[in-house]
Design an enzyme around this catalytic site. Structure first.
Site, short mmCIF file in Angstrom:
data_model
loop_
_atom_site.label_atom_id
_atom_site.label_comp_id
_atom_site.label_asym_id
_atom_site.label_seq_id
_atom_site.Cartn_x
_atom_site.Cartn_y
_atom_site.Cartn_z
N ARG A 75 0.86 -1.19 0.00
CA ARG A 75 0.00 0.00 0.00
C ARG A 75 0.90 1.24 0.00
O ARG A 75 1.67 1.44 0.94
CB ARG A 75 -0.91 -0.02 1.24
CG ARG A 75 -1.71 1.24 1.39
CD ARG A 75 -2.67 1.24 2.59
NE ARG A 75 -3.27 2.55 2.66
CZ ARG A 75 -3.21 3.36 3.71
NH1 ARG A 75 -2.64 2.98 4.84
NH2 ARG A 75 -3.73 4.57 3.67
N HIS A 119 -2.91 10.89 0.82
CA HIS A 119 -2.33 10.68 2.15
C HIS A 119 -1.66 12.00 2.56
O HIS A 119 -0.46 12.06 2.77
CB HIS A 119 -1.35 9.50 2.12
CG HIS A 119 -1.07 8.88 3.46
ND1 HIS A 119 -1.20 7.52 3.71
CD2 HIS A 119 -0.66 9.41 4.62
CE1 HIS A 119 -0.86 7.26 4.97
NE2 HIS A 119 -0.52 8.39 5.55
N GLU A 164 -7.42 8.48 6.48
CA GLU A 164 -7.68 9.09 7.78
C GLU A 164 -8.27 10.51 7.73
O GLU A 164 -7.60 11.50 8.07
CB GLU A 164 -6.38 9.11 8.61
CG GLU A 164 -5.78 7.72 8.79
CD GLU A 164 -4.61 7.70 9.76
OE1 GLU A 164 -4.07 8.78 10.09
OE2 GLU A 164 -4.24 6.61 10.22
N ASN A 297 -7.04 1.87 10.13
CA ASN A 297 -5.71 2.02 10.72
C ASN A 297 -5.90 1.98 12.23
O ASN A 297 -6.63 2.79 12.80
CB ASN A 297 -5.09 3.36 10.32
CG ASN A 297 -4.77 3.41 8.84
OD1 ASN A 297 -4.88 2.41 8.14
ND2 ASN A 297 -4.38 4.57 8.37
N TYR A 299 -3.88 1.81 15.93
CA TYR A 299 -2.63 1.89 16.69
C TYR A 299 -2.84 1.66 18.18
O TYR A 299 -2.03 1.01 18.83
CB TYR A 299 -1.94 3.25 16.46
CG TYR A 299 -1.37 3.32 15.06
CD1 TYR A 299 -0.12 2.80 14.79
CD2 TYR A 299 -2.12 3.84 14.00
CE1 TYR A 299 0.41 2.81 13.51
CE2 TYR A 299 -1.59 3.85 12.70
CZ TYR A 299 -0.33 3.33 12.48
OH TYR A 299 0.19 3.33 11.20
N GLU A 355 -3.29 -0.19 8.26
CA GLU A 355 -2.08 0.18 9.00
C GLU A 355 -2.18 -0.36 10.41
O GLU A 355 -3.23 -0.30 11.04
CB GLU A 355 -1.90 1.71 9.12
CG GLU A 355 -1.49 2.42 7.87
CD GLU A 355 -1.38 3.94 8.06
OE1 GLU A 355 -1.08 4.41 9.18
OE2 GLU A 355 -1.59 4.64 7.06
C1 FCB Z 1 -1.10 7.23 10.74
C2 FCB Z 1 -0.70 7.74 9.39
C3 FCB Z 1 0.64 7.28 8.92
C4 FCB Z 1 1.65 7.21 10.04
C5 FCB Z 1 1.09 6.47 11.22
C6 FCB Z 1 2.03 6.33 12.37
O1 FCB Z 1 -1.97 8.12 11.33
O2 FCB Z 1 -1.63 7.34 8.43
O3 FCB Z 1 1.05 8.11 7.87
O4 FCB Z 1 2.05 8.49 10.36
O5 FCB Z 1 -0.06 7.10 11.67
#
Ligand code: FCB
Length: 453
Positions: A75, A119, A164, A297, A299, A355
């Site tokens: 990607r 992006h 995002e 995405n 985290y 992500e």
């Molecule tokens: C996300 C973004 C990516 C990167 C990660 C850590 O929010 O999409 O570009 O910065 O965080």
């Protein structure tokens, strides 16, 4: 422990501004990120993306690393100002040719390209006309999407419109932590709307130019968990979940904007009373265009306590548990729960984790080995969580590690390293970290039908 199907899309992700460099090469126009980087105090280490990982020149090496890892898909994003230097009108053939070579290079290595159209590197010329605050940028995006889909649509199947929208809107225009750096919540809501409408209008244009296209949008979701069961914490959690997640999920799944959040924003003065001023006839239908997958995405989660930390934002309590160098708590179970909750609440037909990854600075040891144990644990834990969600019946069809390379982490500059591959920014040497070896093993096992991770 889970068995992933052979069709599961194992991948790695990057974005144009974070890795390409070559910001003035072959006719690329300026983006809002160069402007932002040139503004003193915006980037923690005072750096910029002018060279980054020099991927624009080293792309073949990077594709070889992807092939070595055995990923099935890559990607990457297209820099709009490389393709259309002033955002609309004139097309820069040299810019398009770069991505065309990249796509051919992937296909030659047996790797499925996944293109993200936006992006965050908006052409500066469009920002000068109002950027995402104005409706004309919606039209410019759709025209840009058409140019790219026409050129790459014969070979690219997987398409992401936007990466995002929450970050584009809120970090770019609400808190100003990211380009273009405006601080106005009302403006951020208008921006979010334009971004989502442009997604909706671009989807049919992509389909028309890319036979068999598999199209979606990528949302960054942050499950909100209350710090306690007190009425105040529960209310703060509702506030946060609406602000971060539902404001985007609801319109995309055809529910319109969540009424409780509209009321919040009206009470707080971010929106006027009455109908939303930026919504035009047909917008809500456009945003709800059927797609082929929902990109997520993920985290971390947020634990919410009713402290009005900043403005109207409730406090996000940092847990006392394990966190990455971003300060983001490591909670794989929260990804599993998020996936199950999404299935129950919205029922997407397919989910791709577009992500997932972690920032740790682990550097080469004396022997040149990068034993990033925390990142290995992060990937193991989160891939296992995806497996459990699959076992529970959630249609998760792919997983993309963030990121292939250490790269320019936006306002944090080069201080935060998310790569599976170490980048020495002085020499541009790439060294696979132990997490890259682990990911390679996980993929190889899964593809061979063995239980992974
Ligand atoms: C996300 C973004 C990516 C990167 C990660 C850590 O929010 O999409 O570009 O910065 O965080």
């Amino acid at each position: 422990m889970t068995q992933f199907p052979s069709s599961f899309l194992w991948g790695a992700a990057t974005s144009s501004f974070q890795i390409e460099g070559a910001t003035t090469t072959d006719g690329r126009g300026p983006s809002i990120w160069e402007t932002f980087c040139a503004t003193p105090g915006k980037i923690a280490d005072g750096t910029h993306g002018d060279i980054a990982c020099d991927h624009y020149h080293l792309w073949e090496k990077d594709l070889d690393l992807l092939a070595w890892m055995g990923v099935k898909s890559y990607r990457f994003s297209i820099a709009w100002p490389r393709v259309m230097p002033t955002g609309r009108g004139a097309v820069n053939e040299a810019g398009l040719a770069f991505y065309s070579r990249l796509v051919d290079g992937l296909i030659a290595r047996g790797i499925e390209p996944m293109v993200t159209l936006y992006h965050w590197d908006l052409p500066q010329a469009l920002e000068d006309e109002g950027g995402w605050r104005v409706r004309s940028t919606v039209e410019a995006f759709v025209a840009y999407a058409e140019v790219v889909a026409k050129r790459l649509g014969d070979r690219v199947k997987y398409w992401v419109t936007h990466n995002e929208p929450w970050c584009i809107a809120h970090l770019g225009h609400g808190t100003g932590e990211q380009a273009p750096g405006e601080k106005n919540i009302g403006v951020s809501l208008r921006v979010a709307h334009h971004v989502m409408v442009s997604h909706g209008l671009a989807v049919p244009v992509i389909r028309a130019n890319s036979p068999g296209a598999i199209v979606g949008i990528v949302l960054n979701l942050c499950p909100a968990h209350p710090a306690s069961q007190s009425a105040a914490d529960l209310e703060a959690t509702r506030w946060f979940d609406g602000f971060f997640n539902r404001w985007y999920l609801d319109p995309i799944f055809g529910r319109g904007y969540p009424a409780d959040k509209v009321a919040d924003y009206q009470r707080e003065g971010a929106l006027p009373e009455g109908p939303l001023p930026f919504v035009e006839p047909g917008d809500m239908e456009a945003m709800a265009v059927p797609t082929d997958f929902l990109g997520i995405n993920y985290y971390s989660r947020a634990i919410i306590r009713d402290d009005k930390a900043e403005g109207n934002l409730p406090a996000v309590v940092q847990s006392t548990g394990v966190a990455t160098e971003m300060g983001w708590e490591v909670v794989p179970e929260a990804l599993e729960k998020l996936l199950i909750d999404l299935r129950d609440e919205y029922g997407p037909k397919s989910i791709l984790i577009t992500e997932n990854g972690a920032a740790y600075g682990t550097a080469p040891d004396g022997a040149g080995v990068i034993d990033d144990v925390e990142r290995q644990a992060y990937f193991r834990g989160h891939i296992a969580a995806v497996g459990r969600a699959r076992d529970a019946g959630v249609p998760v069809d792919g997983y993309f590690a963030w990121s292939l390379l250490d790269n320019f982490e936006w306002a944090f500059g080069y201080e935060k390293r998310f790569g599976l591959i170490w980048v020495d920014y002085e020499t541009q040497e790439r060294i696979p970290k132990q997490s890259a070896h682990l990911y390679r093993d996980i993929i190889a096992k899964a593809v061979a039908g063995e239980v992974a991770p």
